[in-house]
Design a protein around this motif. Structure first.
Motif, PDB file in Angstrom:
ATOM      1  N   TYR A 187      39.178  -3.686  63.587  1.00 49.50           N
ATOM      2  CA  TYR A 187      38.030  -3.109  64.283  1.00 49.50           C
ATOM      3  C   TYR A 187      36.762  -3.909  64.006  1.00 49.50           C
ATOM      4  CZ  TYR A 187      34.395   0.207  65.587  1.00 49.50           C
ATOM      5  OH  TYR A 187      33.293   0.801  66.126  1.00 49.50           O
ATOM      6  N   ARG A 188      36.550  -4.230  62.753  1.00 53.76           N
ATOM      7  CA  ARG A 188      35.361  -4.998  62.386  1.00 53.76           C
ATOM      8  C   ARG A 188      35.395  -6.385  63.051  1.00 53.76           C
ATOM      9  NH1 ARG A 188      32.708  -3.425  57.621  1.00 53.76           N
ATOM     10  NH2 ARG A 188      32.380  -5.602  57.044  1.00 53.76           N
ATOM     11  N   PHE A 212      31.469   0.854  73.193  1.00 59.83           N
ATOM     12  CA  PHE A 212      32.500   1.145  72.205  1.00 59.83           C
ATOM     13  C   PHE A 212      31.865   1.911  71.045  1.00 59.83           C
ATOM     14  CE2 PHE A 212      30.776  -3.007  71.106  1.00 59.83           C
ATOM     15  CZ  PHE A 212      30.504  -2.872  69.752  1.00 59.83           C
ATOM     16  N   PRO A 213      32.669   2.708  70.315  1.00 57.93           N
ATOM     17  CA  PRO A 213      32.109   3.507  69.211  1.00 57.93           C
ATOM     18  C   PRO A 213      31.604   2.628  68.080  1.00 57.93           C
ATOM     19  CG  PRO A 213      34.265   4.321  69.861  1.00 57.93           C
ATOM     20  CD  PRO A 213      34.094   2.975  70.525  1.00 57.93           C
ATOM     21  N   VAL A 214      30.503   3.077  67.457  1.00 56.42           N
ATOM     22  CA  VAL A 214      30.009   2.444  66.234  1.00 56.42           C
ATOM     23  C   VAL A 214      30.548   3.246  65.061  1.00 56.42           C
ATOM     24  CG1 VAL A 214      27.996   1.789  64.886  1.00 56.42           C
ATOM     25  CG2 VAL A 214      27.940   1.619  67.383  1.00 56.42           C
ATOM     26  N   VAL A 215      31.353   2.618  64.250  1.00 61.44           N
ATOM     27  CA  VAL A 215      32.011   3.279  63.119  1.00 61.44           C
ATOM     28  C   VAL A 215      31.605   2.560  61.842  1.00 61.44           C
ATOM     29  CG1 VAL A 215      34.218   3.906  62.083  1.00 61.44           C
ATOM     30  CG2 VAL A 215      33.950   3.970  64.569  1.00 61.44           C
ATOM     31  N   LEU A 216      31.088   3.301  60.888  1.00 59.16           N
ATOM     32  CA  LEU A 216      30.659   2.716  59.617  1.00 59.16           C
ATOM     33  C   LEU A 216      31.525   3.243  58.481  1.00 59.16           C
ATOM     34  CD1 LEU A 216      26.774   2.944  59.929  1.00 59.16           C
ATOM     35  CD2 LEU A 216      28.275   1.047  60.559  1.00 59.16           C
ATOM     36  N   PRO A 217      31.928   2.363  57.567  1.00 53.24           N
ATOM     37  CA  PRO A 217      32.673   2.833  56.389  1.00 53.24           C
ATOM     38  C   PRO A 217      31.707   3.429  55.371  1.00 53.24           C
ATOM     39  CG  PRO A 217      32.412   0.454  56.299  1.00 53.24           C
ATOM     40  CD  PRO A 217      31.777   0.898  57.586  1.00 53.24           C
ATOM     41  N   LEU A 218      31.859   4.702  55.111  1.00 55.36           N
ATOM     42  CA  LEU A 218      30.924   5.353  54.184  1.00 55.36           C
ATOM     43  C   LEU A 218      31.630   5.749  52.890  1.00 55.36           C
ATOM     44  CD1 LEU A 218      28.577   7.472  56.479  1.00 55.36           C
ATOM     45  CD2 LEU A 218      28.127   5.297  55.355  1.00 55.36           C
ATOM     46  N   LEU A 219      32.290   6.917  52.863  1.00 59.50           N
ATOM     47  CA  LEU A 219      32.820   7.421  51.609  1.00 59.50           C
ATOM     48  C   LEU A 219      33.955   6.557  51.084  1.00 59.50           C
ATOM     49  CD1 LEU A 219      31.115   9.879  52.318  1.00 59.50           C
ATOM     50  CD2 LEU A 219      32.997  11.336  51.561  1.00 59.50           C
ATOM     51  N   GLY A 220      33.974   6.391  49.772  1.00 54.60           N
ATOM     52  CA  GLY A 220      35.097   5.739  49.125  1.00 54.60           C
ATOM     53  C   GLY A 220      34.790   4.324  48.694  1.00 54.60           C
ATOM     54  N   HIS A 278      41.231  14.603  55.736  1.00 50.60           N
ATOM     55  CA  HIS A 278      41.008  13.201  55.396  1.00 50.60           C
ATOM     56  C   HIS A 278      40.473  13.086  53.964  1.00 50.60           C
ATOM     57  CE1 HIS A 278      41.543  12.316  59.649  1.00 50.60           C
ATOM     58  NE2 HIS A 278      40.700  13.313  59.890  1.00 50.60           N
ATOM     59  N   THR A 279      41.294  12.563  53.106  1.00 52.48           N
ATOM     60  CA  THR A 279      40.881  12.298  51.736  1.00 52.48           C
ATOM     61  C   THR A 279      40.778  10.799  51.545  1.00 52.48           C
ATOM     62  OG1 THR A 279      42.063  14.259  50.971  1.00 52.48           O
ATOM     63  CG2 THR A 279      41.444  12.623  49.308  1.00 52.48           C
ATOM     64  N   PRO A 280      39.594  10.291  51.208  1.00 56.81           N
ATOM     65  CA  PRO A 280      39.472   8.837  51.029  1.00 56.81           C
ATOM     66  C   PRO A 280      40.434   8.351  49.953  1.00 56.81           C
ATOM     67  CG  PRO A 280      37.313   9.881  51.093  1.00 56.81           C
ATOM     68  CD  PRO A 280      38.316  10.982  51.024  1.00 56.81           C
ATOM     69  N   GLY A 281      41.134   7.288  50.271  1.00 58.21           N
ATOM     70  CA  GLY A 281      42.077   6.721  49.308  1.00 58.21           C
ATOM     71  C   GLY A 281      41.545   5.434  48.744  1.00 58.21           C
ATOM     72  N   GLU A 282      42.356   4.365  48.876  1.00 58.33           N
ATOM     73  CA  GLU A 282      41.946   3.083  48.325  1.00 58.33           C
ATOM     74  C   GLU A 282      40.820   2.457  49.143  1.00 58.33           C
ATOM     75  OE1 GLU A 282      45.418   0.712  48.085  1.00 58.33           O
ATOM     76  OE2 GLU A 282      46.426   2.022  46.650  1.00 58.33           O
ATOM     77  N   GLY A 283      40.786   2.724  50.438  1.00 53.02           N
ATOM     78  CA  GLY A 283      39.751   2.151  51.292  1.00 53.02           C
ATOM     79  C   GLY A 283      38.694   3.181  51.630  1.00 53.02           C
ATOM     80  N   PRO A 284      37.615   2.727  52.309  1.00 59.03           N
ATOM     81  CA  PRO A 284      36.543   3.652  52.665  1.00 59.03           C
ATOM     82  C   PRO A 284      36.920   4.551  53.836  1.00 59.03           C
ATOM     83  CG  PRO A 284      36.074   1.487  53.545  1.00 59.03           C
ATOM     84  CD  PRO A 284      37.330   1.344  52.727  1.00 59.03           C
ATOM     85  N   LEU A 285      36.221   5.671  53.929  1.00 57.01           N
ATOM     86  CA  LEU A 285      36.447   6.610  55.024  1.00 57.01           C
ATOM     87  C   LEU A 285      35.469   6.276  56.146  1.00 57.01           C
ATOM     88  CD1 LEU A 285      38.183   9.190  55.591  1.00 57.01           C
ATOM     89  CD2 LEU A 285      36.161  10.505  54.961  1.00 57.01           C
ATOM     90  N   PRO A 286      35.938   5.840  57.335  1.00 55.39           N
ATOM     91  CA  PRO A 286      35.022   5.464  58.424  1.00 55.39           C
ATOM     92  C   PRO A 286      34.535   6.696  59.184  1.00 55.39           C
ATOM     93  CG  PRO A 286      37.288   5.071  59.090  1.00 55.39           C
ATOM     94  CD  PRO A 286      37.353   5.597  57.691  1.00 55.39           C
ATOM     95  N   LEU A 287      33.266   6.666  59.580  1.00 55.05           N
ATOM     96  CA  LEU A 287      32.671   7.767  60.346  1.00 55.05           C
ATOM     97  C   LEU A 287      32.011   7.229  61.604  1.00 55.05           C
ATOM     98  CD1 LEU A 287      33.044   9.569  57.780  1.00 55.05           C
ATOM     99  CD2 LEU A 287      30.795  10.534  58.287  1.00 55.05           C
ATOM    100  N   HIS A 288      32.223   7.928  62.691  1.00 59.64           N
ATOM    101  CA  HIS A 288      31.552   7.638  63.957  1.00 59.64           C
ATOM    102  C   HIS A 288      30.076   8.012  63.809  1.00 59.64           C
ATOM    103  CE1 HIS A 288      30.337   8.168  68.138  1.00 59.64           C
ATOM    104  NE2 HIS A 288      31.488   7.638  68.559  1.00 59.64           N
ATOM    105  N   VAL A 289      29.167   7.051  64.165  1.00 60.02           N
ATOM    106  CA  VAL A 289      27.737   7.348  64.071  1.00 60.02           C
ATOM    107  C   VAL A 289      27.013   7.143  65.402  1.00 60.02           C
ATOM    108  CG1 VAL A 289      27.595   6.824  61.605  1.00 60.02           C
ATOM    109  CG2 VAL A 289      27.199   5.008  63.301  1.00 60.02           C
ATOM    110  N   GLY A 290      27.692   6.545  66.400  1.00 58.47           N
ATOM    111  CA  GLY A 290      27.009   6.348  67.669  1.00 58.47           C
ATOM    112  C   GLY A 290      27.843   5.537  68.634  1.00 58.47           C
ATOM    113  N   ILE A 291      27.179   5.093  69.724  1.00 60.91           N
ATOM    114  CA  ILE A 291      27.810   4.314  70.795  1.00 60.91           C
ATOM    115  C   ILE A 291      27.043   2.994  70.940  1.00 60.91           C
ATOM    116  CG2 ILE A 291      28.280   4.182  73.260  1.00 60.91           C
ATOM    117  CD1 ILE A 291      30.048   6.160  71.815  1.00 60.91           C
ATOM    118  N   CYS A 292      27.787   1.880  70.966  1.00 55.40           N
ATOM    119  CA  CYS A 292      27.177   0.566  71.200  1.00 55.40           C
ATOM    120  C   CYS A 292      27.389   0.180  72.670  1.00 55.40           C
ATOM    121  CB  CYS A 292      27.809  -0.481  70.282  1.00 55.40           C
ATOM    122  SG  CYS A 292      27.094  -2.129  70.469  1.00 55.40           S
TER     123      CYS A 292
END
Length: 871
Positions: A16-17, A106-114, A84-98
């Motif tokens: 995705y990135r 396309f959705p803007v998804v940022l890795p936040l928790l974890g 959804h429990t964050p594991g080894e990687g970060p938990l991505p969250l939808h924050v907007g539309i690009c």
């Protein structure tokens, strides 16, 4: 299986990135192609749309459910909660539309928790719709996606005083979400908590147990915090590796405001925004030459969906926080040592048990809550938890209840259940202030005993004393005073004494293992605390606020405002804002079987010689029959017994009779209880004399005394004593005989002496003496010959006149005041400063020779309370 899922997830995230970066790169490159390469505008659009489609598909894959759902259009039934429990990687969250074009996005998804995640800062504040909507959307996603036991959110709102989170108030009210802090003091507390969280997470990571630590998210807009920038920077730097994340609005990129490590930055520009990657991290969105990236931030979630989410989470939080009485006591009884302190579990905060301590840090507790808030239940929970963990050699209890209740009766033996809690030393139910003062004096005396022992052994702490003197039990002492404001109410001498004792115990008690718990509906407006409130209450760092509590927390701390019954705010910083924990505690009354079983177990484990507690029941009658077994017989001095003292042990009350002039008793007051007191006192005297060794002259001069006098005469006759009944007509002759020097060993019992005032004042024409003269002679000279008077006068004025005014006060040394006021008592004693207040089932016993006064519960005949108007 978990490893394969994690690898696939990481691969999808990387794809995705990469695809997002490719969109920007391809678009830029395609725009730069010249016609010689044969790239047409149509081909350009096809390439872009293909990549956009790939991004959408990848985003859908990595943000299922709450992570990527359109929260603005969210309807019921809601997506699965906590999936959804964050594991080894970060938990991505939808924050907007690009927006790539007006039609392609396309959705803007940022890795936040974890691990590998970060923070989110927005340059606009919560008063800006775009920023506030994004913060609420992120919060909604987190609450819906992450299991409650893995997520702690601290709301901070320095912009709208909590208004930005109004939609989440049902969850706040239920305790599933902490109330927002709104000022710098509250922020300082939240930062303290965040630093403690980081330290705990680092320790758990070192032990290989980081997965057990929940995520802590600070969400909202900070109040003015220039002095806290260094702390915030440090938290941001350490946060992702320690499961701490920031979602902050109102954090513009200014020279005066530091850039936070690991933070994605959002710059709001009208209806669009720009998002930049954290410094030093490979770019996800990087504006290229000639390209404007337009991002529409997530809009506000559907209010109805947020309401349903709060309802479901509240129900889950309540179920998860359900804490039974059995959870309080642990598995092993009496396994704890109190050498360094006492601790017990009091409830549960979400999924975490909350344990409180009596130690050097929190030596004393203060508890407040309106009537019906569960204050008594909370106190009982604490006491049962302590008594289950510590044996009576480790813990001693003194329990005082100043309201009309039976809070602590289950710690005492009763006619229904003769068992008791072995730790209880003294229990007061519906206590008098005098009893409370007596208990405080006993605690001060215990503090003195421990001080002497420490000095003798050359130690300075309780643990050292216990180590140096292991044969002597030195338990920690917990004294609970429920409705303590009664003890301190009114500007009286008693209140001043109580304040002085409390201050002494509060300041020094921790050094000697003596701990106080003060509980009330409010701690405000106690007159006697004028000038002393801070000195005393400042020693109570642990505050417990239940529903409707006032005064126990800082004036600006409103954490208790939305509590329901069964919830409490725990604050270990004397009520300071930002140090609050909301716990749910069990209702011991709802588990009578479990309580009864624990009580029986504790009682059966008691050591030989463990005595039941001294119990003072303010409403209970006292009868002479229960006291006679403790009265010695045959001694050189006899004792008048008129009741039980309002003291720690409910000791027998009454003066000694000897040959000193004035050793007589005058009971004063219109209450017919006066006749009962004479009945009891005479019964006790008869018990102390061999039959036939003394005379009893009984003069029932008023109607209410007929029955007591008749019962007394029958009992004396049956015991073999010499008894004679006198009428008003007989009284002058009897007084003349007793005044003669030949009279010996006689008790004159006058029931309603004032009724004979006419006869006593009649002058003999031959001797020019009155029977009143003879009475005064008997009062002055009789004790030397073993002649004593026990009289009941229904009015203080009549008694004063019979004694000859102030000059005759010493003729009767012992006074028992019933229902006469302070003014009437002052006419007999000359003390106009007394603060005696007559009340049912109480009397004030004074001994003018010993200069003592004592509140007592007078002896009455059984059933006196049931007689209307007896008092």
């Amino acid at each position: 299986m978990a490893g394969r899922v994690s690898r696939h997830f990481d691969a999808a995230t990387d794809a995705y990135r990469s695809a997002r970066a490719q969109v920007a790169a391809v678009r830029s490159l395609l725009q730069d192609q010249d016609s010689e390469r044969g790239v047409t505008a149509a081909g350009h659009e096809v390439a872009v749309r293909g990549l956009v489609a790939e991004l959408k598909a990848t985003a859908a894959l990595i943000t299922p459910g709450w992570l990527g759902v359109d929260v603005r259009k969210l309807t019921t039934p809601l997506p699965e909660l906590g999936a959804h429990t964050p594991g080894e990687g970060p938990l991505p969250l939808h924050v907007g539309i690009c927006w790539v074009t007006d039609d392609d996005w396309f959705p803007v998804v940022l890795p936040l928790l974890g691990e590998g995640g970060g923070h989110l800062t927005i340059d606009a504040g919560l008063r800006t719709r775009a920023a506030a909507s994004l913060v609420r959307a992120v919060l909604t996603r987190l609450l819906g996606a992450v299991p409650q036991q893995f997520l702690d959110v601290r709301l901070v709102d320095g912009a709208t005083a909590g208004g930005a989170f109004t939609g989440f108030r049902p969850l706040i009210a239920s305790g599933g979400l902490a109330p927002p802090v709104i000022d710098t003091a509250g922020l300082a507390g939240v930062l303290d908590e965040a630093e403690e969280h980081v330290q705990h997470a680092q320790a758990m990571a070192a032990a290989g147990r980081l997965e057990e630590v929940p995520f802590l998210v600070l969400c909202g807009q900070l109040p003015d915090c220039r002095g806290e920038y260094a702390r915030i920077q440090a938290l941001a730097h350490a946060g992702p590796a320690s499961r701490l994340h920031l979602v902050l609005a109102g954090w513009p990129a200014e020279e005066s405001r530091p850039v936070l490590d690991h933070a994605y930055t959002v710059a709001v520009d009208g209806q669009y925004a720009r998002i930049a990657d954290p410094a030093g991290r490979p770019a996800v969105i990087r504006p290229r030459r000639g390209m404007q990236v337009r991002v529409s931030l997530d809009d506000d979630p559907n209010p109805e969906a947020v309401g349903e989410l709060c309802r479901l989470l509240s129900a889950d939080a309540k179920a998860a926080a359900t804490f039974t009485f059995a959870d309080l006591t642990g598995d092993t009884l009496w396994a704890g040592s109190s050498a360094r302190g006492l601790s017990t579990v009091v409830g549960r905060e979400k999924h975490t048990e909350v344990e409180l301590s009596f130690d050097d840090v929190t030596p004393h507790w203060m508890i407040a809550g309106r009537s019906g808030s569960g204050k008594t239940v909370f106190l009982l929970d604490v006491l049962y938890g302590l008594t289950a963990r510590y044996s009576p050699t480790e813990l001693a209890l003194y329990l005082l209840d100043f309201k009309e209740g039976v809070s602590f009766t289950e710690f005492t033996p009763t006619p229904i259940d003769p068992s008791w809690i072995p730790h209880a030393r003294a229990v007061g139910v519906e206590s008098d202030r005098e009893y409370g003062i007596a208990v405080l004096q006993e605690l001060v005396a215990e503090m003195g005993r421990r001080s002497v022992a420490m000095k003798r052994l050359g130690v300075t702490t309780l643990p050292a004393l216990r180590a140096a003197d292991p044969r002597t039990p030195w338990p920690r002492v917990v004294a609970v005073v429920d409705e303590f404001h009664v003890l301190l109410s009114g500007p009286s001498r008693q209140a001043a004494v109580a304040v002085a004792l409390l201050e002494d115990l509060a300041r020094k008690g921790r050094s000697y293992g003596i701990h106080l718990v003060l509980a009330s509906q409010t701690i405000s407006g106690v007159d006697a605390l004028l000038g002393k409130k801070d000195a005393i209450f400042g020693q109570f760092p642990l505050r417990v606020a239940l529903a409707g509590a006032t005064g126990v927390l800082d004036p600006g701390n409103t954490a208790a405002g939305d509590l329901t019954v069964g919830q409490a705010v725990i604050n270990d910083a004397a009520g300071a804002i930002g140090r609050d924990r909301i716990v749910r505690f069990p209702d011991s009354h709802a588990s009578p079987t479990a309580v009864a079983e624990l009580r029986q177990k504790l009682w059966s484990m008691r050591a030989d010689g463990n005595r039941p507690p001294h119990v003072f029941s303010g409403f209970a009658e006292q009868h002479i029959t229960t006291a006679l077994p403790d009265v010695p017989t045959g001694g050189p001095r006899r004792r008048l017994l008129v009741g039980r003292a309002v003291d720690v042990t409910s000791s027998l009350a009454g003066p000694l009779l000897d040959a000193t002039p004035g050793r007589h008793l005058a009971v004063v007051g219109a209450s017919p209880v006066g006749a009962d007191v004479l009945h009891a006192a005479t019964t006790a005297l008869a018990h102390q004399h061999p039959p036939g060794s003394v005379r009893f002259l009984l003069a029932p001069l008023v109607g209410p005394s007929e029955d007591p006098a008749a019962e007394l005469a029958a009992a004396l006759d049956q015991a073999g004593h010499t008894t004679k009944r006198l009428t008003i007509a007989d009284l002058p002759r009897a007084l003349a005989d007793l005044a003669a020097e030949t009279a010996r060993d006689t008790y004159l019992v006058l029931f309603g002496t004032d009724a004979a005032s006419t006869q006593l004042g009649t002058r003999d024409p031959d001797t020019r003496r009155t029977p009143l003269d003879d009475l005064r002679t008997v009062l002055a000279a009789g004790p030397a010959r073993g002649v004593h008077v026990l009289g009941w006068w229904r009015g203080a004025k009549r008694l004063a006149e019979d004694l000859g005014g102030s000059a005759g006060r010493d003729l009767i040394a012992c006074l028992l005041a019933l229902n006469i006021g302070a003014d009437g008592l002052a006419s007999l004693t000359g003390d106009v400063m007394g603060d005696w207040q007559p009340r049912p089932n109480r009397g004030l016993l004074l001994d003018r020779h010993d200069h003592t006064s004592q509140l007592i519960v007078p002896f009455v005949r059984p059933g006196r309370h049931e007689q209307e108007g007896a008092w």
